[in-house]
Design an enzyme around this catalytic site. Structure first.
Site, short mmCIF file in Angstrom:
data_model
loop_
_atom_site.label_atom_id
_atom_site.label_comp_id
_atom_site.label_asym_id
_atom_site.label_seq_id
_atom_site.Cartn_x
_atom_site.Cartn_y
_atom_site.Cartn_z
N PRO A 31 29.27 24.24 58.03
CA PRO A 31 30.23 24.80 58.99
C PRO A 31 30.56 23.76 60.06
CG PRO A 31 28.01 25.66 59.38
CD PRO A 31 27.94 24.87 58.12
N GLY A 184 22.87 31.45 63.74
CA GLY A 184 21.70 31.67 64.60
C GLY A 184 21.12 30.34 65.06
N TYR A 188 23.26 28.81 70.52
CA TYR A 188 24.22 29.86 70.86
C TYR A 188 23.48 31.20 70.99
CZ TYR A 188 27.42 26.10 69.98
OH TYR A 188 28.06 24.89 70.06
N ARG A 327 29.33 15.76 58.44
CA ARG A 327 30.24 14.65 58.71
C ARG A 327 30.72 13.93 57.46
NH1 ARG A 327 26.06 12.37 62.80
NH2 ARG A 327 24.78 13.38 61.20
C1 LIG Z 1 32.80 18.31 64.05
C2 LIG Z 1 31.57 19.15 63.89
C3 LIG Z 1 31.62 20.50 64.17
C4 LIG Z 1 30.50 21.32 63.97
N1 LIG Z 1 30.62 22.67 64.15
C5 LIG Z 1 29.61 23.49 63.74
C6 LIG Z 1 29.82 24.90 63.66
O1 LIG Z 1 30.90 25.42 63.91
N2 LIG Z 1 28.76 25.65 63.27
C7 LIG Z 1 27.54 25.11 62.95
O2 LIG Z 1 26.61 25.85 62.59
N3 LIG Z 1 27.34 23.77 62.98
C8 LIG Z 1 28.35 22.96 63.33
N4 LIG Z 1 28.21 21.60 63.25
C9 LIG Z 1 26.93 21.05 62.74
C10 LIG Z 1 27.04 20.75 61.24
O3 LIG Z 1 27.16 21.94 60.49
C11 LIG Z 1 25.80 19.97 60.76
O4 LIG Z 1 24.64 20.75 60.95
C12 LIG Z 1 25.65 18.65 61.50
O5 LIG Z 1 26.87 17.92 61.49
C13 LIG Z 1 24.58 17.77 60.86
O6 LIG Z 1 24.86 17.54 59.50
P1 LIG Z 1 25.48 16.15 58.99
O7 LIG Z 1 24.46 15.11 59.35
O8 LIG Z 1 25.62 16.34 57.50
O9 LIG Z 1 26.78 15.92 59.68
C14 LIG Z 1 29.29 20.75 63.50
C15 LIG Z 1 29.24 19.39 63.24
C16 LIG Z 1 30.37 18.60 63.40
C17 LIG Z 1 30.30 17.13 63.04
#
Ligand SMILES: Cc1cc2nc3c(=O)[nH]c(=O)nc-3n(C[C@H](O)[C@H](O)[C@H](O)COP(=O)(O)O)c2cc1C
Length: 372
Positions: A31, A184, A188, A327
């Site tokens: 997400p 969760g 938040y 990402r």
């Molecule tokens: C642009 C962006 C927006 C994010 N928005 C959410 C979100 O709406 N809900 C959520 O649970 N995590 C959100 N995250 C966290 C990601 O779901 C994920 O846990 C985090 O980027 C680490 O994973 P990665 O190393 O694969 O990027 C967001 C991350 C990024 C980069």
């Protein structure tokens, strides 16, 4: 099968049965709030964004979507509490389904990670506590004015919020989603109740571990009763401290939640790795999700700092069933294909994660030239 062929098995690209959903691979779109949903309504440009990231039999988790008018904490995040918002999601969900994807809606309430400007009548945001967040940096990397002191919810008001989650879940099904993920994690509202460094209540919603988990589990139960437990996931980040939301015993918290979720028989539990010290930075740690993974009987999804190599590794050693990529998927709409070919990846541009342009940094990341 020859030894060479055996070596070619890519664990992330093996099929998986997620309840009634047949996944063709284990690479999940994490997400991600992209702040391009003007006036809290999903926009037509999200059709392209999500369909670019859809594969036949791939699981996508949508960006955090506000469950009520008190839920928002950032500009231009989508909601799922009004009819207009539900209608706006429909073509997006339809486009994902057209390409054979499975799409879950992330249900979100920011709690105290919000301010008056996002609240009806300019009221303070709601939380389990009246203590404000001390940190001044938002999770999206922007620096804010001080967060305001939130309004501490009464027990009656908590019941209303549980009902808001239930209605939002119903709305998500109405919009066509295959299920919902309850947010969760990341400090938040639900995480604020869970963590003992935030939750200072003395009623049945605070104090003991059992009491702190009461509201989150009431939400999960209400949502599961509404749409069916086999369509419900929960995202947690017990080890994280984002948004000033920490717990003194994250392992016990994670285990208690895993065991309680077993009783509610929900589809999946989606957990952020302890190594994620901030939303985006990771460091080595001895903490592990393995005890939670072993305790939880449903599908276990992990996220946080994964790449092709350690994603394959965690699936191969049965540390997780599925791996969510944030990402890398943001910057590589054809990530499963690139992992299949072990192709070079596009680099993500952090500067455009949260900008509001309908194209730039959103739908303009290129596909592999040989790609689909
Ligand atoms: C642009 C962006 C927006 C994010 N928005 C959410 C979100 O709406 N809900 C959520 O649970 N995590 C959100 N995250 C966290 C990601 O779901 C994920 O846990 C985090 O980027 C680490 O994973 P990665 O190393 O694969 O990027 C967001 C991350 C990024 C980069």
């Amino acid at each position: 099968m020859t030894a060479d062929q055996k070596m070619e098995v890519i664990p992330l690209l093996t099929p998986y049965k997620l309840g009634s959903f047949s996944l063709s691979h284990r690479i999940v779109l994490a997400p991600m709030s992209r702040l391009r949903s003007y006036e809290f309504v999903s926009q037509p440009h999200a059709v392209l964004y999500y369909s670019q990231r859809t594969t036949q039999g791939g699981l996508l988790i949508g960006e955090a979507s506000g469950i009520s008018e008190t839920a928002q904490g950032y500009p231009n995040t989508p909601g799922i509490w009004t009819e207009e918002q539900v209608e706006a999601w429909k073509p997006i969900v339809h486009a994902v389904h057209e390409k054979g994807g499975i799409f879950f809606c992330q249900l979100w309430h920011a709690g105290r990670a919000s301010d008056h400007s996002f609240q009806p009548n300019g009221q303070p945001p709601i939380s389990c506590t009246s203590k404000p967040i001390q940190a001044k940096t938002h999770i999206d990397g922007t620096t804010a004015a001080a967060f305001p002191a939130p309004r501490r919810l009464t027990a009656d008001a908590i019941t209303q919020v549980v009902d808001d989650y239930r209605k939002a879940a119903r709305n998500a099904m109405e919009a066509g989603f295959d299920g919902v993920e309850i947010h969760g994690a990341n400090g938040y509202l639900i995480d604020q109740f869970l963590k003992d460094q935030v939750n200072d209540r003395t009623d049945e919603y605070g104090g003991s571990l059992e009491n702190r988990c009461r509201f989150p589990l009431e939400v999960v139960k209400a949502v599961a009763d509404e749409i069916g437990a086999d369509r419900v996931g929960l995202r947690l980040s017990p080890f994280a401290g984002y948004n000033d939301c920490r717990d003194s015993d994250p392992e016990a918290l994670g285990l208690y939640m895993a065991q309680s979720l077993n009783k509610l028989r929900i589809l999946y539990c989606h957990v952020i790795e302890p190594r994620m010290v901030t939303q985006f930075d990771s460091q080595n740690t001895k903490d592990s999700l393995l005890p939670m993974r072993k305790a939880f009987k449903g599908t276990f999804i992990v996220a946080g700092g994964y790449n092709r190599e350690d994603g394959n590794e965690v699936v191969a050693r049965d540390g997780a069933d599925l791996v969510a990529f944030g990402r890398l998927f943001l910057a590589n709409p054809d990530l499963p294909r690139r992992f299949e070919l072990d192709a070079v990846l596009n680099k993500y541009d952090r500067n455009t994660f949260y900008t509001h342009d309908p194209v730039v940094g959103y739908t303009d990341y290129p596909f592999l030239e040989t790609g689909n």
